[in-house]
Design an enzyme around this catalytic site. Structure first.
Site, PDB file in Angstrom:
ATOM      1  N   SER A  46      64.453  42.212  57.339  1.00  0.00           N
ATOM      2  CA  SER A  46      63.394  41.500  56.608  1.00  0.00           C
ATOM      3  C   SER A  46      63.833  41.081  55.207  1.00  0.00           C
ATOM      4  O   SER A  46      64.332  41.894  54.423  1.00  0.00           O
ATOM      5  CB  SER A  46      62.179  42.433  56.507  1.00  0.00           C
ATOM      6  OG  SER A  46      61.359  42.039  55.423  1.00  0.00           O
ATOM      7  N   GLY A  47      63.588  39.820  54.890  1.00  0.00           N
ATOM      8  CA  GLY A  47      63.882  39.346  53.542  1.00  0.00           C
ATOM      9  C   GLY A  47      63.028  40.058  52.510  1.00  0.00           C
ATOM     10  O   GLY A  47      63.503  40.443  51.437  1.00  0.00           O
ATOM     11  N   LEU A  48      61.755  40.236  52.863  1.00  0.00           N
ATOM     12  CA  LEU A  48      60.839  40.922  51.945  1.00  0.00           C
ATOM     13  C   LEU A  48      61.334  42.335  51.654  1.00  0.00           C
ATOM     14  O   LEU A  48      61.430  42.759  50.500  1.00  0.00           O
ATOM     15  CB  LEU A  48      59.431  40.963  52.564  1.00  0.00           C
ATOM     16  CG  LEU A  48      58.400  41.820  51.832  1.00  0.00           C
ATOM     17  CD1 LEU A  48      58.155  41.301  50.421  1.00  0.00           C
ATOM     18  CD2 LEU A  48      57.082  41.864  52.615  1.00  0.00           C
ATOM     19  N   ASP A  62      60.981  38.558  46.640  1.00  0.00           N
ATOM     20  CA  ASP A  62      61.353  37.873  47.880  1.00  0.00           C
ATOM     21  C   ASP A  62      61.413  36.362  47.613  1.00  0.00           C
ATOM     22  O   ASP A  62      60.755  35.577  48.285  1.00  0.00           O
ATOM     23  CB  ASP A  62      60.298  38.225  48.956  1.00  0.00           C
ATOM     24  CG  ASP A  62      60.678  37.693  50.335  1.00  0.00           C
ATOM     25  OD1 ASP A  62      61.846  37.321  50.527  1.00  0.00           O
ATOM     26  OD2 ASP A  62      59.787  37.666  51.207  1.00  0.00           O
ATOM     27  N   ASP A  73      66.374  37.896  58.807  1.00  0.00           N
ATOM     28  CA  ASP A  73      65.439  36.936  58.228  1.00  0.00           C
ATOM     29  C   ASP A  73      66.253  36.134  57.216  1.00  0.00           C
ATOM     30  O   ASP A  73      66.472  36.570  56.089  1.00  0.00           O
ATOM     31  CB  ASP A  73      64.312  37.742  57.556  1.00  0.00           C
ATOM     32  CG  ASP A  73      63.408  36.870  56.704  1.00  0.00           C
ATOM     33  OD1 ASP A  73      63.552  35.637  56.758  1.00  0.00           O
ATOM     34  OD2 ASP A  73      62.561  37.452  55.997  1.00  0.00           O
ATOM     35  N   ASP A 105      65.601  33.399  55.714  1.00  0.00           N
ATOM     36  CA  ASP A 105      64.820  32.496  54.848  1.00  0.00           C
ATOM     37  C   ASP A 105      65.073  31.030  55.251  1.00  0.00           C
ATOM     38  O   ASP A 105      64.998  30.703  56.418  1.00  0.00           O
ATOM     39  CB  ASP A 105      65.130  32.743  53.370  1.00  0.00           C
ATOM     40  CG  ASP A 105      64.672  34.130  52.917  1.00  0.00           C
ATOM     41  OD1 ASP A 105      63.817  34.711  53.610  1.00  0.00           O
ATOM     42  OD2 ASP A 105      65.174  34.629  51.901  1.00  0.00           O
ATOM     43  N   GLU A 130      63.467  29.480  58.360  1.00  0.00           N
ATOM     44  CA  GLU A 130      62.093  28.988  58.213  1.00  0.00           C
ATOM     45  C   GLU A 130      62.083  27.615  57.543  1.00  0.00           C
ATOM     46  O   GLU A 130      62.958  27.305  56.724  1.00  0.00           O
ATOM     47  CB  GLU A 130      61.240  29.999  57.433  1.00  0.00           C
ATOM     48  CG  GLU A 130      61.693  30.235  56.003  1.00  0.00           C
ATOM     49  CD  GLU A 130      61.069  31.479  55.387  1.00  0.00           C
ATOM     50  OE1 GLU A 130      61.062  32.541  56.028  1.00  0.00           O
ATOM     51  OE2 GLU A 130      60.573  31.384  54.254  1.00  0.00           O
ATOM     52  N   LYS A 168      62.694  29.958  48.468  1.00  0.00           N
ATOM     53  CA  LYS A 168      61.417  30.170  49.141  1.00  0.00           C
ATOM     54  C   LYS A 168      60.593  31.220  48.388  1.00  0.00           C
ATOM     55  O   LYS A 168      61.090  31.886  47.472  1.00  0.00           O
ATOM     56  CB  LYS A 168      61.631  30.602  50.604  1.00  0.00           C
ATOM     57  CG  LYS A 168      62.548  31.778  50.858  1.00  0.00           C
ATOM     58  CD  LYS A 168      62.076  33.162  50.405  1.00  0.00           C
ATOM     59  CE  LYS A 168      60.799  33.628  50.998  1.00  0.00           C
ATOM     60  NZ  LYS A 168      60.920  34.294  52.290  1.00  0.00           N
ATOM     61  N   ASN A 223      57.560  34.365  49.449  1.00  0.00           N
ATOM     62  CA  ASN A 223      57.012  35.055  50.618  1.00  0.00           C
ATOM     63  C   ASN A 223      55.769  34.344  51.135  1.00  0.00           C
ATOM     64  O   ASN A 223      54.944  33.849  50.359  1.00  0.00           O
ATOM     65  CB  ASN A 223      56.685  36.510  50.277  1.00  0.00           C
ATOM     66  CG  ASN A 223      56.264  37.290  51.507  1.00  0.00           C
ATOM     67  OD1 ASN A 223      55.091  37.329  51.854  1.00  0.00           O
ATOM     68  ND2 ASN A 223      57.225  37.863  52.191  1.00  0.00           N
ATOM     69  N   SER A 224      55.622  34.325  52.445  1.00  0.00           N
ATOM     70  CA  SER A 224      54.562  33.563  53.094  1.00  0.00           C
ATOM     71  C   SER A 224      53.165  34.020  52.707  1.00  0.00           C
ATOM     72  O   SER A 224      52.195  33.281  52.859  1.00  0.00           O
ATOM     73  CB  SER A 224      54.707  33.680  54.612  1.00  0.00           C
ATOM     74  OG  SER A 224      55.995  33.282  54.979  1.00  0.00           O
ATOM     75  N   ARG A 259      61.573  29.183  62.596  1.00  0.00           N
ATOM     76  CA  ARG A 259      60.244  29.673  62.206  1.00  0.00           C
ATOM     77  C   ARG A 259      59.488  28.562  61.504  1.00  0.00           C
ATOM     78  O   ARG A 259      59.986  27.977  60.546  1.00  0.00           O
ATOM     79  CB  ARG A 259      60.441  30.872  61.289  1.00  0.00           C
ATOM     80  CG  ARG A 259      59.279  31.185  60.352  1.00  0.00           C
ATOM     81  CD  ARG A 259      59.580  32.507  59.674  1.00  0.00           C
ATOM     82  NE  ARG A 259      58.759  32.753  58.520  1.00  0.00           N
ATOM     83  CZ  ARG A 259      58.839  33.872  57.799  1.00  0.00           C
ATOM     84  NH1 ARG A 259      59.712  34.811  58.115  1.00  0.00           N
ATOM     85  NH2 ARG A 259      58.053  34.044  56.750  1.00  0.00           N
ATOM     86  N   HIS A 270      54.305  31.646  62.519  1.00  0.00           N
ATOM     87  CA  HIS A 270      53.807  32.626  61.558  1.00  0.00           C
ATOM     88  C   HIS A 270      52.373  32.282  61.156  1.00  0.00           C
ATOM     89  O   HIS A 270      51.971  31.113  61.165  1.00  0.00           O
ATOM     90  CB  HIS A 270      54.706  32.656  60.326  1.00  0.00           C
ATOM     91  CG  HIS A 270      54.639  33.964  59.595  1.00  0.00           C
ATOM     92  ND1 HIS A 270      54.034  35.086  60.092  1.00  0.00           N
ATOM     93  CD2 HIS A 270      55.141  34.339  58.379  1.00  0.00           C
ATOM     94  CE1 HIS A 270      54.136  36.075  59.237  1.00  0.00           C
ATOM     95  NE2 HIS A 270      54.805  35.656  58.188  1.00  0.00           N
TER      96      HIS A 270
HETATM   97  C1  SPV Z   1      59.905  39.134  56.006  1.00  0.00           C
HETATM   98  O1  SPV Z   1      59.784  40.215  56.533  1.00  0.00           O
HETATM   99  O2  SPV Z   1      60.543  38.949  54.972  1.00  0.00           O
HETATM  100  C2  SPV Z   1      59.251  37.964  56.590  1.00  0.00           C
HETATM  101  C3  SPV Z   1      58.070  38.152  57.355  1.00  0.00           C
HETATM  102  O3  SPV Z   1      59.706  36.876  56.346  1.00  0.00           O
HETATM  103  S1  SPV Z   1      56.769  37.950  56.316  1.00  0.00           S
HETATM  104  O4  SPV Z   1      56.918  38.786  55.163  1.00  0.00           O
HETATM  105  O5  SPV Z   1      55.632  38.262  57.143  1.00  0.00           O
HETATM  106  O6  SPV Z   1      56.751  36.514  55.913  1.00  0.00           O
HETATM  107 MG    MG Z   2      61.012  36.799  54.874  1.00  0.00          MG
END
Ligand code: SPV
Ligand code: MG
Length: 540
Positions: A42-44, A54, A81, A83, A110, A116, A118-119, A155, A186
Site C-alpha cells: 500500500s502506498g498509504l 501519501d 500500489d 500510484d 491509477e 497524487k 490519497n483517494s 485502477r 475504487h
Molecule cells: C493504498 O493503500 O495506498 C491505496 C488504497 O491506494 S486507498 O488508500 O484506499 O486509496
Molecule cells: Mg495508494
C-alpha cells in the site's frame, strides 16, 4: 510456483481472493504467516510507515527499497500500489523492469496525476489523467515486462473524483482494451452500491478488484456473487500497528515499568524466529569454521618452575610478569585475540595467586607429585568439543594459533623445526618429535603426521620440538579423555607427561598431524628465558 503466476491465478480463480496490506518486510511476513495468499504494498501504509504523506513524498526508489525487503521476506506474491507510475510511460517502464528484478509480482497504476494524493482526501478535487495517456502507460508497462505473468492492474478513480458510473465504465473498458490484467474500481462511498452498479454492467473477462475500506460492511459472498476477483484490505495492518503501539506506549509511560507490558508483547525470541535465525544457525554449522566459543582452551600452569628464585616465591611460573603483564594474561589475550573466549587454567602451586578474571579454574592439588596428564585430567569437565591445549609457560606469535585453528585433523601438535639449530636448547629436556618428513616450505600441501614423540628420542633424528600447543577436534577430545581414563585406571596418570599421552594416542593407531613452525615462540624455563621473553614481547 512463480510469484507472478500465483498472483495471476488468484485473479482468475473462481473464488474471491483477499489481499492483505503490508508496509515492510516484517509485516509482509506476518501477512503471509496469517494465511493470506497475497500482499498489497500500500502506498498509504508504506509512506505512513516512512513517516511521510501519501503524496509521492517518498521517492519511487525509496518505495522500491521497501518492496525489496517485503519481497525477500515472503513467498507469496506482492502487488505494489504504484500510484500513477511516478511519471509518464517512461517511468512506468523503468518501474516495471525494476519490480520484476526484485521479485514483485505486479503493480497497480491509477489514473490520476503525479504527484497524487490519497483517494480519501478531498477526492472530488482530484484531476484524472486523460484516458488516452493512461491507456498508453498501461501498454508501455505491458510491453516492458519480461515475465508474461507479471500483473498490471489498472485502477480508475472515476468514482473517487465524482464522475459517476458511465465514466468509470468508459475508463475500465479503455484500460482493459489497453491490456490491463485487471481493473481496480475504487470508491469512497459509505456503502457498496456504486461498486455493485459497476459490477452489474461489467461483462468482460478482465477480473475486477475492489478496496472496501470505506464500505467494510460488505461481505465476501456479496462480492463473490457479483464476480469480484480480488478484494484488497488495504491498510488494516498499518492501523493495527498504530493502535497497538499507541496503547502500549501509553501504558509504559503511565506505569513507568517494563513489567506492565511483558505479557502484552511478544518475547524477543519471537522476533528472532520471524527473522529466520534458526535458518542462519543451520547455515553457520555448514559454512563457519568451528572456531570461537565452541573451542575450549585449557592452559596447564600447576608448577612453580625451577630456578626462578624469588620470582616464584609467592606465585607459580605462569604468573611471572613479562613487560607489564603476567604470562597467563598474555596467553589469555592471545587466545581472546583469535576469538577464543572459553578458557580454563589448571592451577597447583600457590593457586591463590592465580586470580585473573574471566577464566575458569581447575586445581591439581597434587602438583608436587604428579605430571601433566594429572593436571589435564583435573580439567576434565572442560574436555568437551573442540579443545586447544597449551602449556602455561609459552609465548607465541598470533599466526601460530591461527594456523593451528585452521587444522581439520582430530589431533594437531605445533612443532618447532628451528629446535634442531638451537644448540643451546639441546641440553634441556624437551618434547622431541620425529615426523614423517622434515619441515619444508611445501609440507602443508600434503600434510605431515607424527611418528614419535618423547623426551628420550634420538636427538639426531628429531625434526623438532613440540612447543606445548595442540588442537583436538571433538572426536580427538573424546579419544583424549578416554586415554586419560585408561591411564587413571592403570594407576599411571600421575606419572604421565603430555608427550607420553600423545605417544599413547599414536599407539592406539590414531593419526596426529604436525603443524610446523620455525621459531616465533618461546618457552620460559629459566631466568634467561624471562629476559628473552622481554625482548620477544617488545619485538612483537
Ligand atoms: C493504498 O493503500 O495506498 C491505496 C488504497 O491506494 S486507498 O488508500 O484506499 O486509496
Ligand atoms: Mg495508494
Amino acid at each position: 510456483m512463480k510469484k507472478t503466476t500465483q498472483l495471476k491465478n488468484l485473479l482468475h480463480a473462481k473464488e474471491l481472493a483477499v489481499m492483505m496490506e503490508a508496509h515492510n518486510g516484517l509485516t509482509a511476513k506476518l501477512v503471509e504467516e496469517a494465511g493470506f495468499t497475497s500482499v498489497w504494498g500500500s502506498g498509504l501504509s508504506i509512506s505512513a510507515a516512512l513517516g511521510v504523506r501519501d503524496n509521492n513524498e517518498a521517492s519511487w526508489t525509496q518505495v522500491l527499497e521497501v518492496l525489496e525487503f517485503m519481497s525477500d521476506a515472503t513467498t507469496i506474491p506482492i502487488l505494489l500500489d504504484g500510484d500513477t507510475g511516478y511519471g509518464n510511460f517512461n517511468n512506468v517502464q523503468r518501474l516495471v523492469a525494476k519490480l520484476e528484478q526484485r521479485g514483485v509480482a505486479g503493480v497497480c497504476l491509477e489514473d490520476k496525476l503525479f504527484p497524487k494524493t490519497n483517494s480519501f482526501i478531498g477526492g472530488e478535487q482530484q484531476p484524472l489523467a486523460s484516458i488516452e495517456e493512461f491507456k498508453m502507460k498501461i501498454k508501455a508497462g505491458k510491453d516492458m515486462q519480461l515475465d508474461p505473468d507479471f500483473v498490471i492492474v489498472a485502477r480508475t478513480e472515476a468514482f473517487i473524483a465524482g464522475w459517476g458510473l458511465e465514466e468509470a465504465l468508459r475508463r475500465a473498458h479503455a484500460y482493459a482494451d489497453a491490456g490491463a490484467d485487471a481493473i481496480l474500481i475504487h470508491s469512497k462511498a459509505k456503502g457498496p452500491e456504486e461498486i455493485f452498479a459497476f459490477l452489474e454492467q461489467w461483462k468482460r473477462a478482465t477480473p475486477i478488484v475492489v478496496v472496501p475500506t470505506m464500505y467494510p460492511q460488505v461481505t465476501f459472498p456479496e462480492l463473490e456473487k457479483r464476480g469480484v476477483a480480488l478484494a484488497i484490505w488495504a491498510n488494516q495492518t498499518c492501523r493495527t500497528v498504530v493502535t497497538a503501539v499507541q496503547q502500549n506506549l501509553r501504558t509504559l509511560r503511565e506505569s513507568g515499568t517494563l513489567l506492565s507490558l511483558e505479557d502484552k508483547i511478544v518475547p524477543v525470541k519471537e522476533l528472532f524466529r520471524l527473522q529466520g535465525m534458526s535458518d542462519l544457525k543451520e547455515k553457520e554449522k555448514l559454512y563457519l569454521p568451528p572456531t570461537g566459543e565452541t573451542t575450549n582452551v585449557i592452559i596447564l600452569g600447576a608448577t612453580q618452575g625451577k630456578g626462578f628464585g624469588k620470582m616464584t616465591e609467592n606465585r607459580p611460573k605462569m604468573m611471572i610478569p613479562i613487560s607489564g603483564k603476567v604470562i597467563l594474561a598474555k596467553l589469555v589475550a592471545a587466545f581472546n585475540d583469535c576469538g577464543l573466549k572459553s578458557i580454563a587454567a589448571v592451577r597447583g602451586y600457590k593457586k591463590e595467586a592465580v586470580n585473573l578474571p574471566n577464566i575458569k579454574y581447575f586445581d591439581n592439588d597434587n602438583y608436587e607429585t604428579s605430571e601433566e596428564a594429572r593436571s589435564l585430567y583435573a580439567a576434565k569437565d572442560f574436555l568437551q568439543g573442540r579443545v586447544i591445549f597449551s602449556f602455561g609457560d609459552i609465548l607465541f606469535e598470533k599466526y601460530i594459533l591461527l594456523n593451528l585453528l585452521d587444522s581439520r585433523s582430530d589431533f594437531t601438535i605445533v612443532v618447532d623445526s628451528a629446535w634442531a639449530k638451537n644448540t643451546e636448547k639441546h641440553n634441556r629436556t624437551t618434547d622431541l618429535v620425529i615426523a614423517e618428513r622434515e619441515h619444508t616450505p611445501e609440507y602443508r600441501e600434503e600434510g605431515i603426521n607424527l611418528q614419535s614423540i618423547g623426551n628420550d628420542l634420538d636427538r639426531k633424528q628429531a625434526h623438532g620440538e613440540w612447543i606445548g600447543l595442540a588442537l583436538f577436534s571433538p572426536k580427538g577430545t573424546a579419544i583424549l579423555l578416554e586415554t586419560l581414563e585408561e591411564l587413571k585406571s592403570a594407576g599411571t596418570l600421575d606419572h604421565t607427561s603430555m608427550s607420553a599421552v600423545f605417544a599413547r594416542i599414536l599407539g592406539k593407531g590414531h593419526t596426529i598431524s604436525v603443524e610446523y613452525v620455525h621459531g616465533h615462540w618461546l618457552d620460559i624455563d629459566t631466568l634467561d628465558d624471562v629476559s628473552d621473553a622481554y625482548i620477544f614481547e617488545e619485538r612483537k
